[in-house]
Design an enzyme around this catalytic site. Structure first.
Site, PDB file in Angstrom:
ATOM      1  N   SER A 169       0.878  -1.146   0.081  1.00  0.00           N
ATOM      2  CA  SER A 169       0.071  -0.015  -0.046  1.00  0.00           C
ATOM      3  C   SER A 169       0.726   1.165  -0.018  1.00  0.00           C
ATOM      4  CB  SER A 169      -0.978  -0.078   1.282  1.00  0.00           C
ATOM      5  OG  SER A 169      -2.042   0.943   1.056  1.00  0.00           O
ATOM      6  N   ASP A 206      -5.637  -3.724  -2.305  1.00  0.00           N
ATOM      7  CA  ASP A 206      -4.187  -3.609  -1.269  1.00  0.00           C
ATOM      8  C   ASP A 206      -4.064  -4.683  -0.597  1.00  0.00           C
ATOM      9  OD1 ASP A 206      -3.030  -2.550   0.746  1.00  0.00           O
ATOM     10  OD2 ASP A 206      -4.339  -0.976   0.973  1.00  0.00           O
TER      11      ASP A 206
END
Length: 302
Positions: free
Chosen positions: A38, A151
């Protein structure tokens, strides 16, 4: 003193990674491989592309943060879009592939169809970063071949195992941007990344949908804190660096320079432990502790 870095996710908190890198380099540590999830994936990719900490700080400080994740009707399902974020990444990285990077680098994502972690270390770097930052329910998934990627923090918030696979002989310093599970929780109201008059923003913040989404974000953060701790216990990085940024919300507008300083301070707190890890790794191999024991984290034994 050679090390590998695992940079964790955390949205706006991710600028702290820049300070960690700056302080480690200033103390003579040579980062030979970097993995990220991320927000950590953004910094990992840009650093591996050859940018210095000073260059990253200056460039990020000049970004109009409220416009970074503006909604776009041309993107897939998500409350916010990533088209502006992609433009900024392309300014940094261009069309580089992982083979073009100056350091071994990988980012993580999760295929929502199979529920499996996917390590991305081939092909266009920008495409991989767009996958690792696609927070489920907030940003649209990234389609890559037959995969619908979101993610990587869903399964691996701090990719220690990935960093270790890039440099098996080196100690891994893990940078976690969440608070330990035993720490008090901080409530983050949902920031609306658009410029609207204050009365309208106030009314939007009281909508049931907005309030429901805030509850969703809080729930995700609670789960991710637990997943982070479980993965750190399982993957056993030699050192954990934890900047004091857990009070910052996922999409909160922040002072980039302040977060960079907080990253530097956190790195400074573990320098003796990291030096010992490098020394012991060089003498006796990577395993510094019997399984089930933990190394030091920011100066205190867990």
């Amino acid at each position: 003193m050679d090390i590998a870095l695992a940079l964790g996710g955390g949205g706006s908190r991710g600028y702290a990674h820049i300070g960690v890198i700056r302080r480690l380099e200033a103390e003579g540590f040579r980062i030979r491989a970097v993995a990220g999830t991320s927000a950590g994936g953004i910094v990992a990719a840009i650093y591996a592309a050859g940018y210095t900490a000073d260059e990253m700080e200056a460039r990020f400080a000049g970004i109009d943060q409220p416009k970074l994740f503006s909604f776009s009707m041309t993107e897939g399902p998500g409350l916010l879009g990533l088209s502006n974020a992609r433009k900024i990444l392309e300014q940094f990285i261009g069309d580089r592939t992982f083979a073009d990077l100056e350091l071994p680098c990988a980012v993580t994502a999760v295929d929502i169809k199979s529920g499996r972690e996917v390590v991305l270390n081939q092909g266009r770097v920008v495409d991989a970063v767009m996958a690792t930052i696609a927070v489920p329910g907030v940003f649209p998934p990234k389609r890559m071949g037959e995969l619908d990627l979101v993610d990587g923090g869903v399964l691996n918030p701090v990719p220690v195992s990935v960093a270790r696979s890039l440099a098996p002989a080196l100690p891994v310093a893990a940078v976690a941007l969440s608070a330990p599970v035993e720490a008090p929780r901080t409530f983050h109201s949902l920031p609306l990344p658009v410029k609207l008059p204050a009365p309208i923003l106030g009314r939007l913040s009281r909508l049931r949908l907005t309030q429901a989404f805030e509850i969703f974000i809080l729930s995700v953060e609670i789960g991710q804190r637990m997943v982070t701790e479980l993965r750190l216990e399982m993957d056993e990085p030699e050192v954990i660096i934890r900047p004091a940024v857990s009070n910052i919300g996922l999409l909160e507008k922040v002072d980039v320079h302040r977060l960079v300083r907080q990253g530097e301070e956190a790195a400074a707190a573990v320098l003796p432990d990291l030096e010992r890890a490098v020394s012991w790794t060089g003498r006796v191999g990577r395993r510094l502790f019997p399984r089930g024991r933990r190394r030091r984290e920011t100066g205190r034994l867990l």
